[in-house]
Every structure is written in structure tokens, then in C-alpha cells.
Design an enzyme around this catalytic site. Structure first.
Site, mmCIF file in Angstrom:
data_model
loop_
_atom_site.group_PDB
_atom_site.id
_atom_site.type_symbol
_atom_site.label_atom_id
_atom_site.label_comp_id
_atom_site.label_asym_id
_atom_site.label_seq_id
_atom_site.Cartn_x
_atom_site.Cartn_y
_atom_site.Cartn_z
ATOM 1 N N SER A 1 0.861 -1.301 0.219
ATOM 2 C CA SER A 1 0.134 -0.090 -0.028
ATOM 3 C C SER A 1 0.916 1.343 0.210
ATOM 4 O O SER A 1 2.012 1.675 1.129
ATOM 5 C CB SER A 1 -0.835 -0.811 1.494
ATOM 6 O OG SER A 1 -1.993 0.945 1.232
ATOM 7 N N GLY A 2 0.523 1.932 -0.537
ATOM 8 C CA GLY A 2 1.864 3.250 -0.428
ATOM 9 C C GLY A 2 2.904 3.413 -1.984
ATOM 10 O O GLY A 2 3.627 4.233 -1.916
ATOM 11 N N THR B 1 -1.827 2.732 -7.918
ATOM 12 C CA THR B 1 -2.635 3.218 -8.873
ATOM 13 C C THR B 1 -2.316 4.106 -9.357
ATOM 14 O O THR B 1 -2.528 4.877 -10.800
ATOM 15 C CB THR B 1 -3.544 4.047 -7.665
ATOM 16 O OG1 THR B 1 -3.960 3.279 -7.167
ATOM 17 C CG2 THR B 1 -4.793 5.046 -8.315
ATOM 18 N N ASN C 1 -1.448 5.552 3.352
ATOM 19 C CA ASN C 1 -1.594 5.784 1.911
ATOM 20 C C ASN C 1 -2.450 7.013 2.286
ATOM 21 O O ASN C 1 -3.710 6.748 2.688
ATOM 22 C CB ASN C 1 -1.128 5.070 0.197
ATOM 23 C CG ASN C 1 -1.930 5.547 -0.401
ATOM 24 O OD1 ASN C 1 -1.565 6.092 -0.780
ATOM 25 N ND2 ASN C 1 -2.163 4.990 -1.563
ATOM 26 N N SER D 1 -4.903 5.517 -0.725
ATOM 27 C CA SER D 1 -5.272 4.710 -0.864
ATOM 28 C C SER D 1 -6.525 3.601 -1.241
ATOM 29 O O SER D 1 -7.760 4.112 -1.419
ATOM 30 C CB SER D 1 -4.960 3.725 0.498
ATOM 31 O OG SER D 1 -4.895 2.083 0.972
ATOM 32 N N SER D 2 -6.427 2.625 -2.628
ATOM 33 C CA SER D 2 -7.112 1.564 -2.982
ATOM 34 C C SER D 2 -7.543 0.769 -2.539
ATOM 35 O O SER D 2 -7.678 0.155 -1.561
ATOM 36 C CB SER D 2 -7.086 1.065 -4.406
ATOM 37 O OG SER D 2 -6.040 2.431 -5.133
ATOM 38 N N GLY E 1 -2.597 -2.975 -2.094
ATOM 39 C CA GLY E 1 -1.855 -3.781 -1.735
ATOM 40 C C GLY E 1 -1.773 -4.650 -0.601
ATOM 41 O O GLY E 1 -2.554 -4.000 0.190
ATOM 42 N N GLU F 1 -1.319 -4.765 2.764
ATOM 43 C CA GLU F 1 -0.588 -3.812 4.381
ATOM 44 C C GLU F 1 -0.759 -4.454 5.636
ATOM 45 O O GLU F 1 -1.681 -5.477 5.781
ATOM 46 C CB GLU F 1 -1.970 -3.248 4.399
ATOM 47 C CG GLU F 1 -3.070 -3.553 4.129
ATOM 48 C CD GLU F 1 -4.068 -2.030 3.589
ATOM 49 O OE1 GLU F 1 -3.611 -1.212 2.742
ATOM 50 O OE2 GLU F 1 -5.359 -2.637 4.024
HETATM 51 N N1 LIG Z 1 5.036 8.730 -10.183
HETATM 52 C C1 LIG Z 1 4.346 9.005 -9.245
HETATM 53 N N2 LIG Z 1 4.774 10.099 -9.276
HETATM 54 C C2 LIG Z 1 4.588 11.608 -8.373
HETATM 55 N N3 LIG Z 1 3.661 10.917 -6.711
HETATM 56 C C3 LIG Z 1 3.489 9.100 -7.022
HETATM 57 C C4 LIG Z 1 4.147 8.705 -7.694
HETATM 58 N N4 LIG Z 1 3.883 7.193 -7.584
HETATM 59 C C5 LIG Z 1 2.958 7.473 -6.691
HETATM 60 N N5 LIG Z 1 3.435 8.476 -6.315
HETATM 61 C C6 LIG Z 1 2.590 9.187 -4.271
HETATM 62 O O1 LIG Z 1 2.184 8.013 -3.746
HETATM 63 C C7 LIG Z 1 1.151 7.919 -3.419
HETATM 64 C C8 LIG Z 1 0.238 6.251 -3.456
HETATM 65 O O2 LIG Z 1 0.453 5.947 -4.611
HETATM 66 P P1 LIG Z 1 -0.903 5.464 -4.902
HETATM 67 O O3 LIG Z 1 -1.400 5.754 -4.189
HETATM 68 O O4 LIG Z 1 -0.151 4.789 -5.993
HETATM 69 O O5 LIG Z 1 -0.589 4.172 -3.947
HETATM 70 P P2 LIG Z 1 -1.385 2.543 -4.047
HETATM 71 O O6 LIG Z 1 0.154 1.217 -4.364
HETATM 72 O O7 LIG Z 1 -1.731 1.859 -5.623
HETATM 73 O O8 LIG Z 1 -1.752 1.972 -2.658
HETATM 74 P P3 LIG Z 1 -2.769 1.518 -2.276
HETATM 75 O O9 LIG Z 1 -2.403 0.092 -2.326
HETATM 76 O O10 LIG Z 1 -3.004 1.764 -0.626
HETATM 77 O O11 LIG Z 1 -4.469 1.753 -3.624
HETATM 78 C C9 LIG Z 1 0.610 8.749 -3.942
HETATM 79 O O12 LIG Z 1 -1.019 9.518 -3.563
HETATM 80 C C10 LIG Z 1 1.521 9.683 -5.254
HETATM 81 O O13 LIG Z 1 1.113 11.132 -3.799
HETATM 82 MG MG LIG Z 2 -4.502 2.026 -5.113
#
Ligand SMILES: Nc1ncnc2c1ncn2[C@@H]1O[C@H](COP(=O)(O)OP(=O)(O)OP(=O)(O)O)[C@@H](O)[C@H]1O
Ligand SMILES: [Mg+2]
Length: 1035
Positions: free
Chosen positions: A104-105, A109, A156, A159-160, A386, A388
Site C-alpha cells: 500500500s502506497g 494506482t 497512503n 489508498s485504493s 497492496g 498492508e
Molecule cells: N510516479 C509517481 N510520481 C509522483 N508521485 C507518486 C508516484 N507514484 C505514487 N506517488 C505518490 O504516492 C501516493 C500513493 O500512490 P498510490 O496511491 O498509487 O499507491 P498504491 O500503491 O495504489 O497504494 P494502495 O495499495 O494503498 O492503493 C500517491 O498519492 C502520490 O502522492
Molecule cells: Mg491504489
């Protein structure tokens, strides 16, 4: 491997490491992170580290850099993998999928959004409106789903809280024509409760912060977040998300996607109803539970378009069927609270699933007829919650982490296990690389009878009251010996675990302690039937549609629904099967620190992720293994055009031999291995080179095919034309023959006809015979003329010839040629013409005959001329075959002037009615007279004079004497004294010839003989008609 990146940024592909060790891996990962290079390859896998800051690497120019490029041509990037998946799908018509994993994070996404943006940017070059619409929807759907399905957690801010797998469908041209979203288990418990530091779904905050005063008023809401029990916990939290701004963005996106206003309104009403539900309080009056704040009930009823008493009843009572009787069973306060929360969770979940299905309705491929659209291929993008670990991990974390175990298993199966097994199967020399296989943990969760999910289901199925503790007890007894399971009872010394509450699973990604509290309820996911009926009976059709099962009456027996865990397990199995059927591309996301800081690279945290993601093993397998494999048959099918030995078909004993020959021919023998049924290619570069060679050859093949086809078309056209020409030829021949037959038929008996066939009508000739017909008619006319001439007496022939000569010379130029009468010629000797004087003339003529020895008289006639004193004088001309004499009739035809005929160079006459004639002579002393006949008066004799003279000069003996060298025009001009006429050379002979060819009727006919210099001749005013129009001149 990646090129164009200098070594100061570390190694762009982990495969290039000097030694495959954790320290070197970590050092490279850290170096690249610190240098802002967040992506690194392991072959075709992209390792991505969350930068936690905006990077300028996703713009249009970067997209252009990656578009259509091979993986190794550009530095590692999400776009490279997206392009590879897209290209593989296009080239091989194979479904592909991009699996994005990480905790997660870690940035899953975000990565999935960039990938979709890239695909949208590189497709639909022709800007077809329908494709643009689909792309827009696919992109816009993200923000709507995030608003309703994402929440701030301690790991996050966005977070999805649901799993998302999106299929993008492409037509044969590679343009997106639709899509489909599968959503997996929404963490709905978040609707009613959140852990400290967390928030509920974004949608609630967006509505309260972004909704207008008027809207909030209509929903009976107030802006203050802390007024609502369900979201009070996270009310004060600072979030990086601007809820008010997002509200607008989401509302606009819903509109663009195609949600109707009443549908959007219903979504807001449901959110408001949930917030109000959370504020409902139950009190007990004796045994009877009551609702403390009844006004809220009526607000909820209004929002859900149902009746207040029905809402109240559904909250306080439960309808139970006992046999045939139906009774209302009163809830306890606890049951009522449970029912309320279950209702709130359920309507939110329904709302979310309905939103997904509405988006699907809109983006679904409408017409997937393969005959018109070609094969419909798919790229799947998986972005799921992800792995967690929270302080308090419950049923949802259990499901989420199980999901990640399944995906890791898929990665192991495809990347590590199957690959190595395949080398063995194919007889490729291979040293086995060890890795941790998490199948044992997957089994711990899902194995029949012995797994945690089946044990949980058993507990839920038991009649009577089964508690969470009893479930834990069952786990303890059944999984006591499992290496990846423990609890306080099984390990009394482990103080972290609470007795009768916690159990621990040793996941592939780390140990997670789960609290069993709520497992049974969440798994049963009970929602009293009364709520379903309540919703089904809503007068809001949108809401009613979300609850179709509310239709069932209470007495209808329904099958026990599958539990939440089993449903989730089944959906995971289906998902993994789906992914396994496609060509997978991996993005492995790593979270650099827990502080969301762009600066910190937490070595320990990262090493842990690298370990559990099996990245090192991935590198080892990759280094030792082969980037590509393909059966010999398919390989040949794709690349046989590269080598002359295999194109178009090989004559070698087997496909394997043919492939060897092809590879040797290209010089790749050191980069391949030959298995039993497949060829293995070690580096992608070789594959890409093969692809390039193929692409070059394809152009030639296409040209060849075009050439052959054009040739075929031309031959077909040629044959058709030839056939048409043959038909035409035969037809023409037929037409000619029929014409000739017809002519022959019509003219059959002309010799015996009186007019020698003059009356016979000529048949119309075919176009091609027009000239032939002219010639034929000319022949016919000559024949007919010869026939007619045969009948003319020999004495008449000179006269006939003279008439013919006159006609040839003057036809169409003068009105009356005198052809109808007999041409007497010697009019001076004719009594009717000269009653008194003919007797005088004859002796003169005889005397001249004796003296000048002429043979024939050609012409004689009275003439008139005007002398220089404008006095009219009568004269006569006498033309013999030797001389032209001018005589004076008043003086017994005394000869006044003798012009030898060979001195005569030309004759000019006018085209009017006058009888003016000019005899041109070599000595330029032209004789100008006007023919004059007494009987009958004004008889036209010009034709006769011209005919006789022309005929005379035509004789073979006379031809040498007639020379025509120059032309002159006769000009008439008026002077004070009268009309003066002069002849002068005017045009060159060529001009005259030209003029002759283009002469217009009525204009002068001129062609002449040399007249050097100028001779002024006076011309009297003529008695008949003056020469007004240009004169006619005859040789
Ligand atoms: N390529 C990127 N460039 C800039 N910031 C990023 C990038 N990838 C992630 N982030 C930052 O990290 C945060 C978390 O990313 P994201 O929501 O994609 O995580 P996740 O893997 O989908 O987590 P979860 O499993 O909780 O959904 C985003 O809101 C953004 O602020
Ligand atoms: Mg996500």
C-alpha cells in the site's frame, strides 16, 4: 537492456549487475532513486520506486520518445512496458496484461493511470471521434472510482480500498474501442468505522466540503464533518487531497461519462442517507428499543424515497417466517445498531458496484463483430490494494493480503517456476534457481477443509451462536502444526498476540497479526431481508434498480448466499486464471519510506520489499534464462521471410532445422538455444533485430504482393480489352462486308439502267468506310461520265471539255457560266449576234488565218472599252489558237492590236454579273474589256471565254507555255477622273497558295504569273456593272 543513460545513474537493468547480490541490488536501487531515476528494468519487468514528488517525465515529449520503440532502446519507464504490452498485443494479436503490484502506497494506482494515459496518447492517430470518446471515458472513470473507492489510510492518503482490473479492448487497428472494469471486494467496513488517523471514503468529505449550500440543505446536511458519527474519527485530519475541488472534478467526470442528473443526485442522496444513518440512536424503553432521534428517520426516508414508518420498522423489527406464519420480531438495541450499520455498509457497497456497472454499460464494446472489426484484443491493467499491515488488522486486511499472496503466486508461477520447468522440459541445460514459493501460504488460506477460509465458512454455517473466539479455537486446532500460522495458544511465549483474539500469518511479505473480532459477522455479511425490501420499494427508480433481490417475499426460501470470504476467494481465482491466460507484463512497485518523503530511501524497508517481491531471484532467472521462447512452427511462421532458406517454404527435414538455418543465416547462433519444441532467445536485442528484419522484409513482401496483384489486374484488363477489340474487329468486318454487299446489290444492274445508276441511293457507310465511299463514288462518277461521254458525238467534245474546264475553274465563284446553252465560240461570224457585220468579219478572219496560220478559232465576240477620255468604244476580240486580236468593228474589223497567245499570262474576271475581263500579258499591257452580246443581249460569255482558254492551255502541247509565277490582285480605286484600276504584285506565291487553301467564298480567287513592276491601266466606267467587288482572277 536500456541504453542512452549514462552510468552515473547506475545500471538501468539489474541484469547488468556484476554480481547478483542484495547489497549490490540495493546500492543500485538507492543510487537511481537519489538521482531521480525511479524506474529500473529486470528484463521486461519494471521496478518502480515511489518518488513522492511530481516528476517531469510523463509529458507529451516523453511519450513521443517511447512510442513505437523497443524496450531496450530507451531508459526504463512505465511507458516502455506499456508500449511493449501494446506492441505485443498488436503484433501477435495476443491479449496482454500489466500487473502492478506492491504494498500500500508504493504507487500502483498512479502507475496504472500513467499507463492508461500513455495508451490513450499513442492510439487513434486518425482522431476518430468514437475512439476519443471511449478514451476519455476510460480516463475519466478513474477519478470517479477513486472518489467512491479510495480513502486515506495510515499508509497512503489515496489508498485504493477496492481491487480494480480494467480490460481495454482494441480493434484490429490497435485503437481502444471499449473496456470493462472488474471490481473486487470493497472495504465497506470503513463506512462505519475507521482506525485512528484514517478517513472513510473520499466521497463523503467531497460532498460535505464541495457541495453547494443549497445542495447540502436539500440533503439536510451541514458542512461540519464532526457532526456525523460515521466520519467523526478522521474529521480533523489534514489530507493532501483537496476535497472541495475534487467534488467538482468528480461531478464533471460523472457527467462526461454519461451519468444522468437524477443518477448523480441519487448518489448524493445515498451518501447523505448513510451519514444520517450513522447519527441514529436507539434507546430502550423497558424491553422495547426506540429511535431516539425520530426526525432523522424521516430525513432518511425522504432521501431514500420511501416512507418514514417503513424505515423505522426495518430498523426496529425483523420479519421472520415460521412455517406459514410471518411475524415481526423486535430487535434488541444491539441488533438494531448492527442492522443500521449493516444497512449503511450495504447501501454504500451497492452504490459503488452500481457506479462500476454504469461505467461498464457506457464503455462496454458495443459491436464486437469480428468480421467487421477484426480480432478484438485486450490489454488488462490490474491495480489492486497492496499488501498492508495495520495496528489492527481485521477481515479486510486478511482478504487484501490473501489477494497479494495470489498475485505473488502468479508471478512465481509465470516468471520463476514455469520458466525453469520449461527449460528442463525442453532439455535446455539449466541450473535450478531457488526461490521462496508462497503456495504454502495460499494453501493455508484457501485449501479445502483445512484452510482459514473454509474453517471460517464452517463456523458461519453452524447453527446456534458461534463466536469469533470459537472460530479462533477451530483455527488453533486445525492449523496448530502449520509453519506459517500461530496464535497465543499455540505459542504462549509470544506476548504480542492476545489470547482468544489474535492469530498471525507469516505472509510472503511479512508477518501480520489479525484480530478475529468481527470475522464471523463480516464473513456472513448479513443484511436483514427487510432492508432489501425497503430499498426495492423505494419510489426512486435508480435506487430500486440497485436492489433487485428485494422483490422476493419473506416466505420465499432462498439458497444460503456464499460467504464474503468465499466470494472473494472465487473472484481471486477467476482473476488469476484471467491474468494467466494473457501475456503478463509486470510493474513491481516499491515504497521507499513510511513518511511519504521524497528524500528518504529507507534501506531496511526497501530491502524487505525487494526480498519478498522475489526481485533478486527474478534477476537470477533472467540472467541465466532466455528473454523469449517460441515453438519452431510459430517462430518460422513469423520470421521465415527473413531468410532465403525458409521463404516462402523450407525444404529441410524439420521446422527445427529450418529455424537453425534461419538463425545461422542471421548470425544469432550464439544467442539462442534449441529446445525440443521451442527456440529460446537469450537477449531481447536479438528478438528486436529479428523484428526489424521482418518489418523490412514485410515492406518488400507487400510490394511483391502488390506487384503480382497489379500484374494480375493488368492481365485481366488486357484480356478484357483484347476480347473487346476482337469483337470490335469482327463487328467492323461484318459492317464493312454488309456495306459492300449492299452496294453490290444496289448497283447490280446499273449498266442497263438509263441513267447508269444515278438514281440509286448509296447506303450509309460505316464510319471507317467514309473515305472509301468517297473514292468509290468518285470511281462510280468517272465510270458514269465515261459511259455518258461515249454517247456524245466527237464534234461536241471540245465544247464539253471547255465547259468542264470552266466549271472546274469557276464553279461556285460566278452565278451564270452559260452552261445551258451551246457555246458557239466564234460569235463575230454568227449572224444572230452580228446581223450586219458578220459578213465583214469573215473575210478578215480568213485573211488572218492565211497570214497568221491559225488552225482554230477559240472565241470571238464584241466588246466595249472605255478609253482614256472616258469615251465608250465598241471593239471586238478575236481569239485563235495563236493570237488574241483586238479589232475595231466600226472599221471593218480592222486589227488594232495583236497579242500572241503565248504572251497571255492570265485572265482576271470579276465574280459579279458584269462581263469585265482582263487579259494579262507578259509585257504588262493588260487588255481590259467588257464582253458584249447583241443577241441575246447581255448573254453571259465569261464562262465560255474562261472555259475555252483554260481548255486550250491545258493541252499537252500548250503546257510549256503557261507559266504561273506570281500573283497579283486587281485593285480598283476611285480617282477624281473616275475609276482607276491597277495591277501590282502584292503577295508572295506561298501566301497566295495559303490563301487559296483557305479562301472564303465570294472573295477573290487569285493565282498568277509574274508581273514585275507596276502598270497603270486606265479603265473606263463600264456600261454593265462596275467592278465593285474584288475581281476573280483565272490562270
Ligand atoms: N510516479 C509517481 N510520481 C509522483 N508521485 C507518486 C508516484 N507514484 C505514487 N506517488 C505518490 O504516492 C501516493 C500513493 O500512490 P498510490 O496511491 O498509487 O499507491 P498504491 O500503491 O495504489 O497504494 P494502495 O495499495 O494503498 O492503493 C500517491 O498519492 C502520490 O502522492
Ligand atoms: Mg491504489
Amino acid at each position: 537492456m536500456a541504453e542512452q543513460e549514462s552510468l552515473e545513474f547506475g545500471k538501468a537493468d539489474f541484469v547488468l549487475m556484476d554480481t547478483v547480490s542484495m547489497p549490490e541490488f540495493m546500492a543500485n536501487l538507492r543510487l537511481r532513486f537519489e538521482k531521480g531515476r525511479i524506474y529500473t528494468f529486470i528484463g521486461e519487468v519494471v521496478v518502480s520506486v515511489n518518488p513522492y514528488k511530481l516528476l517531469n517525465i510523463y509529458g507529451r515529449d516523453t511519450i513521443e520518445q517511447y512510442k513505437g520503440r523497443e524496450l531496450y532502446e530507451r531508459p526504463p519507464h512505465l511507458f516502455a512496458i506499456a508500449d511493449a504490452a501494446y506492441k505485443a498485443m498488436k503484433r501477435r494479436s495476443k491479449d496482454t496484461c500489466i500487473v502492478i503490484s506492491g504494498e500500500s502506497g508504493a504507487g500502483k494506482t498512479e502507475a496504472s493511470k500513467y499507463i492508461m494515459q500513455y495508451i490513450a496518447a499513442i492510439t487513434n492517430p486518425s482522431q476518430r471521434a468514437e475512439i476519443e470518446r471511449v478514451k476519455n471515458m476510460l480516463l475519466k472513470s478513474n477519478c470517479v472510482l477513486e472518489a467512491f473507492g479510495n480513502a486515506k489510510t495510515n499508509r497512503n492518503d489515496n489508498s485504493s480500498r477496492f481491487g480494480k482490473y480494467m480490460d481495454i479492448n482494441f480493434d484490429f487497428k490497435g485503437d481502444p474501442i471499449g473496456g470493462h472494469i472488474n471490481n473486487y471486494l470493497l472495504e465497506k467496513s470503513r463506512v462505519i468505522v475507521q482506525q485512528p488517523g484514517e478517513r472513510s471514503f473520499h466521497s463523503f468529505y467531497q460532498l460535505l466540503q464541495g457541495g453547494s449550500e443549497q445542495m447540502l440543505h436539500s440533503l439536510h446536511l451541514q458542512k461540519s464533518l464532526s457532526s456525523y458519527n460515521y466520519i467523526r474519527v478522521g474529521a480533523q485530519l489534514k489530507s493532501s487531497i483537496n476535497d472541495a475541488a475534487e467534488f467538482k472534478v468528480v461531478a464533471d467526470a460523472m457527467k462526461v461519462i454519461g451519468f444522468k442528473p437524477e443518477e448523480i443526485q441519487t448518489a448524493y442522496k445515498i451518501l447523505a442517507a448513510i451519514l444520517h444513518l450513522g447519527n441514529l440512536k436507539f434507546v430502550v424503553d423497558g424491553d422495547t428499543p426506540l429511535i431516539e432521534n425520530g426526525k432523522v428517520v424521516s430525513i432518511i426516508a425522504e432521501l431514500l424515497s420511501t416512507k418514514t414508518d417503513m424505515v423505522e420498522k426495518a430498523l426496529l423489527y425483523r420479519t421472520v417466517a415460521t412455517g406459514r406464519d410471518v411475524i415481526d420480531k423486535q430487535h434488541t438495541e444491539q441488533e438494531a445498531s448492527y442492522g443500521r450499520d449493516a444497512f449503511a455498509k450495504a447501501i454504500y457497497e451497492r452504490l459503488f458496484c452500481w457506479i462500476v456497472s454504469r461505467i461498464n454499460d457506457i464503455i462496454e464494446v458495443k459491436s464486437s463483430d469480428t468480421t467487421t472489426h477484426g480480432k478484438n484484443t485486450v490489454i488488462g491493467v490490474l491495480d489492486i490494494y497492496g499488501f498492508e499491515i495495520f495496528d489492527n488488522n481485521s477481515f479486510e486486511q486478511f482478504c487484501i493480503n490473501y489477494c497479494n499472496e495470489k498475485l505473488q503466486q502468479l508471478f512465481i508461477q509465470l516468471v520463476l517456476k514455469q520458466e525453469q520447468e520449461e527449460y528442463q522440459r525442453e532439455g535446455i541445460p539449466w541450473k535450478h534457481i531457488d526461490y521462496f514459493n508462497n503456495q504454502i501460504i495460499v494453501d493455508l488460506v484457501e485449501q479445502q477443509h483445512k484452510g482459514i477460509i473454509p474453517i471460517l465458512d464452517d463456523a458461519c454455517m453452524n447453527v446456534g451462536k458461534v463466536t469469533d473466539e470459537m472460530f479462533l479455537e477451530a483455527l488453533n486446532s486445525k492449523l496448530a502444526k502449520h509453519g506459517h500460522f500461530s496464535s497465543r495458544k499455540l505459542c504462549a511465549s509470544d506476548k504480542i498476540l492476545e489470547f482468544d483474539r489474535d492469530f498471525r500469518i507469516r505472509h510472503y511479505a511479512g508477518d501480520v497479526v489479525y484480530s478475529v473480532i468481527g470475522f464471523i459477522d463480516k464473513n456472513k455479511d448479513t443484511l436483514f431481508q427487510d432492508f432489501k425490501r425497503l430499498m426495492y420499494n423505494s419510489s426512486n427508480p435508480v435506487l430500486k434498480n440497485m436492489w433487485p433481490e428485494g422483490k422476493l417475499s419473506i416466505t420465499e426460501v432462498t439458497k444460503r448466499p456464499l460467504t464474503a470470504a468465499t466470494l472473494f476467494k472465487n473472484s481471486m481465482i477467476a482473476l488469476v486464471d484471467n491474468l494467466a491466460s494473457k501475456e503478463p507484463y509486470y510493474v513491481r512497485c516499491i515504497k521507499p519510506n513510511d513518511m511519504k518523503s521524497p528524500q528518504i530511501f529507507d534501506d531496511e524497508r526497501c530491502r524487505h520489499q525487494v526480498e519478498y517481491l522475489g526481485l533478486l531471484e527474478n534477476v537470477r532467472v533472467r540472467r541465466a534464462g532466455f528473454a523469449f521462447r517460441q515453438t519452431y512452427e510459430k517462430f518460422l511462421h513469423r520470421y521465415k521471410m527473413i531468410s532465403e532458406f525458409t521463404w516462402p517454404n523450407h525444404d529441410l527435414p524439420s521446422d527445427k532445422e529450418a529455424v537453425k538455418k534461419l538463425i545461422d543465416h542471421c548470425g544469432f547462433q550464439d544467442d539462442v538455444a534449441y529446445g525440443k519444441t521451442k527456440i529460446f532467445i537469450r537477449t531481447p536485442r536479438t528478438l528486436f533485430t529479428l523484428e526489424e528484419l521482418r518489418a523490412q522484409m514485410l515492406v518488400r513482401i507487400v510490394l511483391f504482393l502488390q506487384k503480382v496483384w497489379r500484374g494480375t489486374l493488368a492481365r485481366m484488363r488486357y484480356k478484357r480489352t483484347k476480347a473487346a477489340l476482337t469483337i470490335l474487329r469482327y463487328y467492323r468486318r461484318y459492317k464493312v462486308k454488309s456495306y459492300i454487299h449492299e452496294v453490290a446489290r444496289r448497283f447490280q444492274g446499273i449498266r442497263t439502267m438509263r441513267d447508269y445508276g444515278k438514281h440509286v441511293k448509296w447506303p450509309t457507310p460505316p464510319k471507317v468506310l467514309r473515305r472509301f465511299e468517297e473514292a468509290l463514288q468518285a470511281i462510280f462518277n468517272r465510270w458514269r461520265a465515261s459511259q455518258l461521254i461515249k454517247t456524245i458525238p466527237a464534234s461536241d467534245l471540245p465544247q464539253v471539255r471547255a465547259k468542264v474546264a470552266a466549271v472546274e475553274m469557276l464553279k461556285g465563284q460566278r452565278a451564270d457560266l452559260g452552261l445551258q446553252r451551246a457555246w458557239e465560240g466564234n460569235y463575230l461570224a454568227s449572224k444572230p449576234d452580228t446581223p450586219q457585220t458578220s459578213g465583214t468579219f469573215v473575210p478578215v478572219a480568213n485573211e488572218l488565218k492565211r497570214k497568221d496560220k491559225y488552225m482554230n478559232v477559240l472565241f470571238s465576240c464584241h466588246v466595249r472599252k472605255v478609253n482614256r477620255f472616258s469615251k465608250v468604244e465598241d471593239r471586238a476580240i478575236f481569239v485563235t489558237d495563236r493570237h488574241l486580236y483586238k479589232m475595231d468593228p466600226t472599221k471593218h474589223y480592222k486589227v488594232m492590236k495583236t497579242i500572241p497567245l503565248y504572251n497571255l499570262t492570265g485572265l482576271s474576271v470579276s465574280n459579279g454579273k458584269d462581263q469585265l475581263v482582263v487579259f494579262h500579258t507578259k509585257d504588262n499591257k493588260d487588255l481590259i474589256v467588257c464582253l458584249f452580246s447583241k443577241q441575246p443581249t447581255h448573254e453571259s460569255r465569261i464562262g465560255e471565254l474562261v472555259g475555252v482558254l483554260v481548255n486550250h492551255f491545258k493541252r499537252p502541247a500548250a503546257q510549256s507555255g503557261l507559266r504561273m509565277l506570281l500573283c497579283v490582285l486587281l485593285e480598283c480605286r476611285q480617282e477624281e477622273t473616275g475609276t482607276r484600276t491597277r495591277t501590282k504584285p502584292r503577295d508572295s506565291i506561298s501566301t497566295v497558295k495559303r490563301r487559296l487553301t483557305h479562301r472564303r467564298p465570294g472573295r477573290e480567287l487569285s493565282c498568277f504569273r509574274q508581273l514585275p513592276g507596276e502598270a497603270l491601266l486606265s479603265s473606263p466606267t463600264l456600261p454593265s456593272e462596275p467592278c465593285r467587288s474584288p475581281p476573280l482572277t483565272v490562270i
